[in-house]
Every structure is written in structure tokens, then in C-alpha cells.
Scaffold this motif. Structure first.
Motif, PDB file in Angstrom:
ATOM      1  N   SER A 303      25.830 -41.556 -33.012  1.00 19.25           N
ATOM      2  CA  SER A 303      24.984 -40.788 -32.087  1.00 19.25           C
ATOM      3  C   SER A 303      25.638 -39.488 -31.628  1.00 19.25           C
ATOM      4  O   SER A 303      24.987 -38.663 -30.971  1.00 19.25           O
ATOM      5  N   PHE A 304      26.921 -39.285 -31.969  1.00 22.94           N
ATOM      6  CA  PHE A 304      27.640 -38.064 -31.589  1.00 22.94           C
ATOM      7  C   PHE A 304      27.422 -37.030 -32.692  1.00 22.94           C
ATOM      8  O   PHE A 304      28.228 -36.890 -33.606  1.00 22.94           O
ATOM      9  N   THR A 305      26.342 -36.286 -32.594  1.00 18.41           N
ATOM     10  CA  THR A 305      25.972 -35.377 -33.690  1.00 18.41           C
ATOM     11  C   THR A 305      26.939 -34.210 -33.854  1.00 18.41           C
ATOM     12  O   THR A 305      26.923 -33.522 -34.870  1.00 18.41           O
ATOM     13  N   ASN A 306      27.777 -33.982 -32.861  1.00 15.35           N
ATOM     14  CA  ASN A 306      28.769 -32.910 -32.950  1.00 15.35           C
ATOM     15  C   ASN A 306      30.011 -33.330 -33.722  1.00 15.35           C
ATOM     16  O   ASN A 306      30.829 -32.481 -34.106  1.00 15.35           O
ATOM     17  N   LEU A 307      30.188 -34.631 -33.931  1.00 12.66           N
ATOM     18  CA  LEU A 307      31.400 -35.131 -34.571  1.00 12.66           C
ATOM     19  C   LEU A 307      31.189 -35.371 -36.058  1.00 12.66           C
ATOM     20  O   LEU A 307      30.118 -35.791 -36.488  1.00 12.66           O
ATOM     21  N   SER A 308      32.239 -35.111 -36.833  1.00 18.26           N
ATOM     22  CA  SER A 308      32.267 -35.499 -38.242  1.00 18.26           C
ATOM     23  C   SER A 308      33.671 -35.984 -38.572  1.00 18.26           C
ATOM     24  O   SER A 308      34.646 -35.613 -37.903  1.00 18.26           O
ATOM     25  N   PHE A 309      33.751 -36.803 -39.616  1.00 18.87           N
ATOM     26  CA  PHE A 309      35.014 -37.451 -39.967  1.00 18.87           C
ATOM     27  C   PHE A 309      35.255 -37.324 -41.460  1.00 18.87           C
ATOM     28  O   PHE A 309      34.342 -37.519 -42.267  1.00 18.87           O
ATOM     29  N   LEU A 310      36.489 -36.991 -41.813  1.00 22.18           N
ATOM     30  CA  LEU A 310      36.873 -36.843 -43.209  1.00 22.18           C
ATOM     31  C   LEU A 310      38.144 -37.630 -43.480  1.00 22.18           C
ATOM     32  O   LEU A 310      38.998 -37.768 -42.594  1.00 22.18           O
ATOM     33  N   CYS A 311      38.275 -38.105 -44.707  1.00 19.43           N
ATOM     34  CA  CYS A 311      39.510 -38.729 -45.174  1.00 19.43           C
ATOM     35  C   CYS A 311      40.059 -37.840 -46.283  1.00 19.43           C
ATOM     36  O   CYS A 311      39.403 -37.656 -47.315  1.00 19.43           O
ATOM     37  N   VAL A 312      41.246 -37.253 -46.070  1.00 19.88           N
ATOM     38  CA  VAL A 312      41.776 -36.272 -47.013  1.00 19.88           C
ATOM     39  C   VAL A 312      43.212 -36.624 -47.397  1.00 19.88           C
ATOM     40  O   VAL A 312      43.887 -37.399 -46.734  1.00 19.88           O
ATOM     41  N   ARG A 313      43.658 -36.022 -48.471  1.00 24.32           N
ATOM     42  CA  ARG A 313      45.029 -36.158 -48.935  1.00 24.32           C
ATOM     43  C   ARG A 313      45.878 -35.004 -48.399  1.00 24.32           C
ATOM     44  O   ARG A 313      45.355 -33.952 -48.042  1.00 24.32           O
ATOM     45  N   GLY A 314      47.184 -35.214 -48.390  1.00 23.91           N
ATOM     46  CA  GLY A 314      48.084 -34.090 -48.190  1.00 23.91           C
ATOM     47  C   GLY A 314      48.158 -33.264 -49.472  1.00 23.91           C
ATOM     48  O   GLY A 314      47.735 -33.709 -50.543  1.00 23.91           O
ATOM     49  N   ARG A 315      48.693 -32.091 -49.361  1.00 24.14           N
ATOM     50  CA  ARG A 315      48.799 -31.186 -50.519  1.00 24.14           C
ATOM     51  C   ARG A 315      50.258 -30.762 -50.662  1.00 24.14           C
ATOM     52  O   ARG A 315      50.839 -30.211 -49.713  1.00 24.14           O
ATOM     53  N   ASN A 316      50.812 -30.998 -51.827  1.00 23.52           N
ATOM     54  CA  ASN A 316      52.216 -30.694 -52.067  1.00 23.52           C
ATOM     55  C   ASN A 316      52.409 -29.462 -52.936  1.00 23.52           C
ATOM     56  O   ASN A 316      53.403 -29.341 -53.660  1.00 23.52           O
ATOM     57  N   GLN A 317      51.487 -28.541 -52.841  1.00 32.52           N
ATOM     58  CA  GLN A 317      51.621 -27.233 -53.465  1.00 32.52           C
ATOM     59  C   GLN A 317      50.934 -26.218 -52.567  1.00 32.52           C
ATOM     60  O   GLN A 317      50.123 -26.572 -51.719  1.00 32.52           O
ATOM     61  N   GLY A 318      51.286 -24.973 -52.760  1.00 36.25           N
ATOM     62  CA  GLY A 318      50.738 -23.932 -51.909  1.00 36.25           C
ATOM     63  C   GLY A 318      49.423 -23.389 -52.444  1.00 36.25           C
ATOM     64  O   GLY A 318      48.673 -24.086 -53.127  1.00 36.25           O
ATOM     65  N   ALA A 319      49.160 -22.139 -52.116  1.00 36.29           N
ATOM     66  CA  ALA A 319      47.922 -21.495 -52.549  1.00 36.29           C
ATOM     67  C   ALA A 319      47.862 -21.435 -54.071  1.00 36.29           C
ATOM     68  O   ALA A 319      48.883 -21.287 -54.751  1.00 36.29           O
ATOM     69  N   ALA A 320      46.649 -21.556 -54.605  1.00 36.36           N
ATOM     70  CA  ALA A 320      46.424 -21.487 -56.048  1.00 36.36           C
ATOM     71  C   ALA A 320      45.762 -20.160 -56.382  1.00 36.36           C
ATOM     72  O   ALA A 320      44.831 -19.720 -55.694  1.00 36.36           O
ATOM     73  N   PHE A 321      46.241 -19.539 -57.464  1.00 41.95           N
ATOM     74  CA  PHE A 321      45.713 -18.253 -57.922  1.00 41.95           C
ATOM     75  C   PHE A 321      45.197 -18.416 -59.347  1.00 41.95           C
ATOM     76  O   PHE A 321      45.850 -19.042 -60.183  1.00 41.95           O
ATOM     77  N   ARG A 322      44.027 -17.842 -59.597  1.00 39.78           N
ATOM     78  CA  ARG A 322      43.471 -17.908 -60.951  1.00 39.78           C
ATOM     79  C   ARG A 322      42.720 -16.617 -61.255  1.00 39.78           C
ATOM     80  O   ARG A 322      41.896 -16.166 -60.444  1.00 39.78           O
ATOM     81  N   SER A 323      43.000 -16.034 -62.412  1.00 42.11           N
ATOM     82  CA  SER A 323      42.234 -14.889 -62.856  1.00 42.11           C
ATOM     83  C   SER A 323      40.854 -15.359 -63.253  1.00 42.11           C
ATOM     84  O   SER A 323      40.686 -16.421 -63.867  1.00 42.11           O
TER      85      SER A 323
END
Length: 329
Positions: A303-323
Motif C-alpha cells: 500500500s506504500f505506493t512511494n516505495l520500491s524494492f530491488l535486489c542487486v549485485r555488487g559491481r567489481n569493475q568501474g565504468a564501461a566504455f564502448r564505441s
């Protein structure tokens, strides 16, 4: 960041991060601040940038991206036109480091398109980032769980990197988001920091012990329970200190506070708030358990329409660059 011939168009994926807290807000022990942070696999900021006949902007937070583009060009002394499309943007003022990641992603793209790639630290200096905490810069540079050493009282330089440890593959982070609240930033954050009560030297010493001799060793040994216990205690101590700027509460969002209380009741110790919030987090050592907890949160707070929940992983690398081959529209 590697060199090489400049690309005509680039895609940059910059990770969000959690800021788990400062070690010494007052600097009584010699260095001020000192931070621990976790790089996240999602959410993230994703931009595409291309050399163009004229400047153009599109997508969420496009105005912020344009300001970063202009700042990078001015700092580098270049006048090249650039089209930027923001494909994804971290939630602003939510505890993910959205401003830093946008500035670094756009600044890196501008520099690379001009054939002048920069290391992350140099880029952060160029964009005026990382003065108080180096967590965002180091998340962009290499990901992982990051500890910085705080600022010397006689220097404005970005805090040094002390440790970067991998976030265990089996662990997960539960994110508790409140779309109706926004954390402090900019001048408002500076004023709030100045109004906080003096930070006790004894507390700074205790937090140093929690981070260096409890949290980081537990992380290195992949002991999620011990890591969570240390982070949970740290968050409680800091939450009590920040309460003066958060209406007397440990959490900026009362609804996130309820969700955090629910998780603690389920036996999760590593619960807290990232930076000024409103995003709350919980570190869980088992992926399936984390997914079950997220489903339980969604049912409990349906009933809390302002709330959302996610399950995520950590990231062991930095920003990714791609042409990318095609020009950005």
C-alpha cells in the motif's frame, strides 16, 4: 582509462554506489571524513555521446548532462560540438552518487571524443568532484568495496584510496527507495553538516575500529553476518548523529525506516541509509534469501505506493566504455 584513437561515438555506463558512512566527521584524530562505499551493478547512469555539427541533448537529466559537457569542454580548452543522449540516469539526490557519475560519464566521453582520455582521479579534479569523499570517483574507476582515507586539514585534495576489495558474488544488496523524498545535496548539505553537533573523538575511534578490524576483515573472509553486524552498528551510531538534520530520526524517510525495521526483524543486521538517503539498503549473504526478502517487503508494503524494492549485485569493475557505430540522435 586507456588511450588510443578517438572514437566518433561512445557509450558510457557509470555505476551507482552506496555511501555507507563517514568515519570521522570532525577530524579530531587528524583526517576528516574517511568513507566506505559499495559499487552497485544497478542502477546506473548510461549516456551516449557523439561528435556532431551542433550540440544537442536528450533523455532524463539532460540539463545536468549539458552542464557537465560544457564544464568539461571549458576545462579542457576545446570547442568540439557534441550530441549527448542520456539513456538511463541514477535517481537524483537519492544516495547513489548521481551527480558525480553523470559528471564523470559525460566528462570522460567529452575527453575521449577529443582524443584526450584521462584517469578517473584527474577527471574528477577536472570536474570538481571528490573533494569530501572519493567513493564516487573510485566506483567509476574500478568498482568494488572502497575505503578512502579522508581529507588532510591542510589540503583540498581528494582523499586517498586505502583499500578496494571485491564484493562477494554470492552476496546481494536490497535497496529500499522512496520516490517522494530527496536527500540533501550541494549548499543544503553543506549547511546541514555545519549544523550537526560536534563529532566525539571517542566515536571516531570506535568507528575506525568497526571499519578496519571488523567490516573489512569480514568482507575479505566473505563473512556476511559479521560484515552486516559491523555495518549495522556503524549505521546506528551515524544515524543518531545525523538525526539533528533528519527531524530527529536515523532515516530521512519514515517509510524506509519502517522497511528497514522489518528487515531487522527478519534477522538482517547490515541495514542502513546511503549518504543522506532517502535510499535504504540491506546487505544479505545469500541471493535466494535476498529475493525472498524483497518479495516479503513488496507484500508487506504494497500500500506504500512511494516505495520500491530491488535486489542487486555488487559491481567489481568501474565504468564501461564502448564505441558505437551510429551517431547519437
Amino acid at each position: 582509462m586507456s588511450g588510443g584513437a578517438p572514437a566518433a561515438a561512445l557509450r558510457v555506463e557509470a555505476p551507482g554506489r552506496l555511501h555507507l558512512g563517514f568515519i570521522d566527521l570532525g577530524g579530531a584524530l587528524g583526517r576528516r571524513f574517511g568513507s566506505l562505499g559499495v559499487t552497485l551493478d544497478e542502477p546506473q547512469t548510461v549516456i551516449e555521446a557523439a561528435c556532431a555539427d551542433r550540440d544537442s541533448l536528450e533523455g532524463p537529466e539532460a540539463e545536468r548532462a549539458g552542464a557537465a559537457r560544457d564544464a568539461a569542454r571549458a576545462a579542457l580548452g576545446i570547442a568540439d560540438r557534441c550530441a549527448i543522449a542520456v539513456r538511463q540516469a541514477l535517481p537524483a539526490h537519492a544516495g547513489f552518487g548521481s551527480g558525480t557519475q553523470m559528471d564523470l560519464a559525460v566528462g570522460a566521453a567529452v575527453a575521449r571524443l577529443a582524443g584526450r582520455p584521462l584517469p578517473a582521479r584527474a577527471l574528477a579534479d577536472l570536474m570538481g568532484r571528490g573533494r569530501r569523499s572519493a567513493i564516487g570517483t573510485e566506483a567509476f574507476a574500478g568498482g568494488g568495496v572502497i575505503l578512502d582515507g579522508g581529507r588532510r586539514p591542510d589540503r583540498e585534495a581528494s582523499p586517498p584510496l586505502l583499500a578496494r576489495l571485491p564484493f562477494p558474488d554470492a552476496w546481494r544488496v536490497i535497496l529500499m527507495l522512496d520516490r517522494d523524498r530527496h536527500g540533501l545535496s550541494g549548499a543544503e548539505e553543506t549547511r546541514a553538516m555545519a549544523q550537526l553537533p560536534p563529532f566525539p573523538q571517542q566515536l571516531a575511534a570506535h568507528l575506525s575500529h568497526l571499519v578496519l578490524l571488523k567490516a573489512l576483515p569480514a568482507l575479505a573472509e566473505a563473512d556476511a553476518d559479521a560484515f552486516g553486524a559491523a555495518i549495522g552498528e556503524w549505521q546506528e551510531r551515524l544515524g543518531d548523529h545525523y538525526a539533528a538534520a533528519q527531524s530527529g530520526a536515523r532515516y530521512l524517510s519514515p517509510d524506509v525506516a519502517q522497511a528497514a525495521h522489518f528487515l531487522r526483524g527478519e534477522g538482517v543486521a547490515g541495514v542502513g541509509q546511503s549518504s543522506w538517503g532517502p535510499t535504504g539498503f540491506a546487505v544479505v549473504g545469500d541471493g535466494p534469501q535476498a529475493e525472498r526478502l524483497v518479495e516479503a517487503l513488496r507484500r508487506r508494503f504494497a500500500s506504500f505506493t512511494n516505495l520500491s524494492f530491488l535486489c542487486v549485485r555488487g559491481r567489481n569493475q568501474g565504468a564501461a566504455f564502448r564505441s558505437i557505430g551510429a551517431a547519437v540522435p
